[in-house]
Scaffold this motif. Structure first.
Motif, PDB file in Angstrom:
ATOM      1  N   THR A 148       0.830  -1.205   0.000  1.00 47.24           N
ATOM      2  CA  THR A 148       0.000   0.000   0.000  1.00 47.24           C
ATOM      3  C   THR A 148       0.863   1.253   0.000  1.00 47.24           C
ATOM      4  N   ALA A 149       1.908   1.241   0.835  1.00 46.74           N
ATOM      5  CA  ALA A 149       2.808   2.397   0.909  1.00 46.74           C
ATOM      6  C   ALA A 149       3.574   2.577  -0.397  1.00 46.74           C
ATOM      7  N   VAL A 150       4.008   1.470  -0.990  1.00 48.41           N
ATOM      8  CA  VAL A 150       4.705   1.548  -2.279  1.00 48.41           C
ATOM      9  C   VAL A 150       3.782   2.152  -3.331  1.00 48.41           C
ATOM     10  N   ARG A 180      10.334  -6.091  -3.351  1.00 46.89           N
ATOM     11  CA  ARG A 180       9.434  -6.964  -4.118  1.00 46.89           C
ATOM     12  C   ARG A 180       8.239  -6.180  -4.645  1.00 46.89           C
ATOM     13  N   TRP A 181       7.681  -5.324  -3.788  1.00 46.27           N
ATOM     14  CA  TRP A 181       6.509  -4.555  -4.190  1.00 46.27           C
ATOM     15  C   TRP A 181       6.856  -3.462  -5.204  1.00 46.27           C
ATOM     16  N   LEU A 240      27.995  13.411  -0.941  1.00 45.52           N
ATOM     17  CA  LEU A 240      28.467  13.101  -2.290  1.00 45.52           C
ATOM     18  C   LEU A 240      28.051  14.156  -3.309  1.00 45.52           C
ATOM     19  N   GLY A 241      27.283  15.129  -2.882  1.00 51.80           N
ATOM     20  CA  GLY A 241      26.841  16.173  -3.802  1.00 51.80           C
ATOM     21  C   GLY A 241      25.771  15.714  -4.776  1.00 51.80           C
ATOM     22  N   ILE A 242      25.054  14.651  -4.422  1.00 53.97           N
ATOM     23  CA  ILE A 242      23.981  14.138  -5.282  1.00 53.97           C
ATOM     24  C   ILE A 242      22.730  14.983  -5.052  1.00 53.97           C
ATOM     25  N   GLU A 243      22.241  15.601  -6.086  1.00 56.15           N
ATOM     26  CA  GLU A 243      21.107  16.507  -5.956  1.00 56.15           C
ATOM     27  C   GLU A 243      19.766  15.866  -6.317  1.00 56.15           C
ATOM     28  N   LEU A 244      19.757  14.572  -6.502  1.00 54.68           N
ATOM     29  CA  LEU A 244      18.506  13.877  -6.826  1.00 54.68           C
ATOM     30  C   LEU A 244      17.569  13.894  -5.618  1.00 54.68           C
ATOM     31  N   PRO A 245      16.271  13.981  -5.841  1.00 50.63           N
ATOM     32  CA  PRO A 245      15.328  13.908  -4.714  1.00 50.63           C
ATOM     33  C   PRO A 245      15.365  12.520  -4.080  1.00 50.63           C
ATOM     34  N   LEU A 246      15.231  12.478  -2.744  1.00 51.32           N
ATOM     35  CA  LEU A 246      15.239  11.225  -2.007  1.00 51.32           C
ATOM     36  C   LEU A 246      13.858  10.962  -1.417  1.00 51.32           C
ATOM     37  N   PHE A 247      13.370   9.753  -1.681  1.00 55.24           N
ATOM     38  CA  PHE A 247      12.086   9.319  -1.129  1.00 55.24           C
ATOM     39  C   PHE A 247      12.340   8.144  -0.189  1.00 55.24           C
ATOM     40  N   GLN A 248      11.866   8.259   1.031  1.00 53.32           N
ATOM     41  CA  GLN A 248      11.994   7.187   2.008  1.00 53.32           C
ATOM     42  C   GLN A 248      10.674   6.411   2.098  1.00 53.32           C
ATOM     43  N   CYS A 249      10.660   5.367   2.934  1.00 45.72           N
ATOM     44  CA  CYS A 249       9.453   4.551   3.066  1.00 45.72           C
ATOM     45  C   CYS A 249       8.565   5.059   4.197  1.00 45.72           C
ATOM     46  N   HIS A 250       7.449   4.387   4.419  1.00 48.79           N
ATOM     47  CA  HIS A 250       6.470   4.790   5.429  1.00 48.79           C
ATOM     48  C   HIS A 250       6.916   4.471   6.849  1.00 48.79           C
ATOM     49  N   SER A 368      -5.528   5.997   2.857  1.00 44.97           N
ATOM     50  CA  SER A 368      -5.209   6.167   4.276  1.00 44.97           C
ATOM     51  C   SER A 368      -3.856   6.839   4.467  1.00 44.97           C
ATOM     52  N   MET A 369      -3.138   7.074   3.362  1.00 42.40           N
ATOM     53  CA  MET A 369      -1.789   7.624   3.449  1.00 42.40           C
ATOM     54  C   MET A 369      -1.669   8.949   2.704  1.00 42.40           C
ATOM     55  N   VAL A 370      -0.716   9.739   3.155  1.00 41.44           N
ATOM     56  CA  VAL A 370      -0.370  10.985   2.472  1.00 41.44           C
ATOM     57  C   VAL A 370       1.136  10.977   2.234  1.00 41.44           C
TER      58      VAL A 370
END
Length: 383
Positions: A148-150, A180-181, A240-250, A368-370
């Motif tokens: 669901t979070a994925v 896996r998801w 490391l100077g990586i400017e990519l956006p980072l998305f973490q899990c729930h 149920s998630m934001v």
């Protein structure tokens, strides 16, 4: 005198089962020590808080709830031992917990074979999946599924036009389940996985994995882990100077994440329960009132001083409330209780509105998630 002693002894013997009959025992075990104690300890406090509330309102059909507490120590073998104690010595009617997916999987078969309902507070899905993961007839869980979070995150990525992502996951059961998801659902949203790296949940440096990820030119990095590892990824990315956006899990919407990652967490986004942004919810959202009341009670207890509200905070509350609601209707006979928990419908909890079925022993959807983001050192609704 001897007759009086004998009489008192007889009265105590008669009264003991009557007193015991006035309480309903639940087993509750969490990581109170070990690598997830920062989640497990406040979860225990919330479990005690909701039981106190239920008992102050008259209990369940006149009977008081009683918790048998156990510390799993982030140890699957320890969790199994405590589960057996709950079932065969303490004679609990149901169990709440544990904290980690791996410990939950070690308890799954025990609860299922003993035919005792357990509502887990773990993030991974295998505990309520069948087939190669074993029967889940007696197993439920209150946190959103990994799947669901994925899916909630993928919906957001698609809305933002991101079609190429790199995935970094922990090597534990939770991380593997997340991977896996992601691999299963990403194609459905037109998203390509251009790089995949893993790391140990106790690793203290992920620069090697991040360097490999950067070289594949993704549009974003998705990390799936809990605990300090997520903050280390955030810091290493900035170093490391990586400017990519980072998305973490729930599993990471928690002030602790910001504390550990510091300024490196600024802008990071992740799926979360609505509890994290309760004040930002529209008044029409039925979870707003419930969440604000929970926050008020939590703060009145003073728990927020040591354990600020996080996405995990409501898991034990929802688990115990679903059990209590079921007991109110059908009592404590195991099969009837299991069936009634499975029939939970429209329960507005802290983590969402639950609608369970025989196939879905979680009952929470993507609504149920934001998506939240770190802004000025705090979590807010993502833009």
């Amino acid at each position: 005198m001897r007759k009086i002693i004998v009489l008192l002894t007889c009265l105590l013997i008669i009264a003991s089962p009557l007193l015991a009959a006035d309480t309903i025992k639940l087993g509750a075990f969490f990581d109170l020590s070990g690598r997830a104690s920062f989640i497990g300890t406040p979860t225990k406090l919330v479990a005690e808080m909701v039981v106190e509330k239920i008992n102050s309102e008259g209990g369940i059909n006149g009977k008081m709830l009683e918790l048998e507490i156990g510390d799993t120590e982030a140890n699957p073998a320890k969790a199994a031992s405590i589960a057996k104690k709950f079932i065969y010595k303490d004679k609990v009617v149901a169990i709440v917990g544990p904290t980690l997916t791996d410990t939950g999987m070690n308890v799954k078969k025990i609860a299922d074979q003993a035919k005792i309902p357990i509502v887990m507070t773990v993030g991974g899905d295998p505990v309520i999946m069948g087939g190669k993961f074993g029967s889940f007839e007696w197993i439920f869980k209150s946190p959103q599924r990994n799947g669901t979070a994925v899916e909630r995150l993928l919906i957001y990525l698609k809305e933002k036009g991101m079609t190429k992502i790199a995935l970094m996951t922990g090597t534990d059961g939770f991380g593997k389940d997340g991977a896996r998801w992601v691999k299963k659902l990403a194609p459905q949203y037109g998203i390509e996985l251009v790089a995949e790296e893993s790391f140990g949940t106790r690793d203290t440096d992920m620069t090697a994995q991040l360097t490999k990820v950067k070289n594949q030119n993704p549009q974003a990095i998705v990390a799936w882990t809990t605990g300090p590892a997520g903050s280390i990824i955030a810091k290493n990315k900035v170093q490391l100077g990586i400017e990519l956006p980072l998305f973490q899990c729930h599993g990471l919407p928690d002030p602790k994440y910001i504390e550990l990652a510091g300024a490196a967490s600024e802008g990071d986004r992740m799926p979360a329960t609505k509890l994290m942004v309760a004040n930002e919810l529209p008044d029409s959202d039925p979870q707003k009132e419930v969440s604000l009341e929970f926050i008020k009670l939590y703060k009145e207890k003073g728990y927020d001083k040591q354990f600020p509200i996080n996405t995990h905070s409501g898991y034990a509350w929802d688990a115990i409330m679903m059990i209590a609601n079921a007991i109110k209707k059908v009592g404590t006979e195991p099969q009837a209780l299991r069936k009634e928990i499975e029939n939970t419908k429209n329960y507005i909890g802290i983590s969402g509105t639950y609608n369970l079925t025989a196939e879905d022993h979680n009952g929470l959807g993507v609504d149920s998630m934001v998506i939240v983001q770190v802004k000025d050192g705090k979590f807010v609704m993502a833009e």
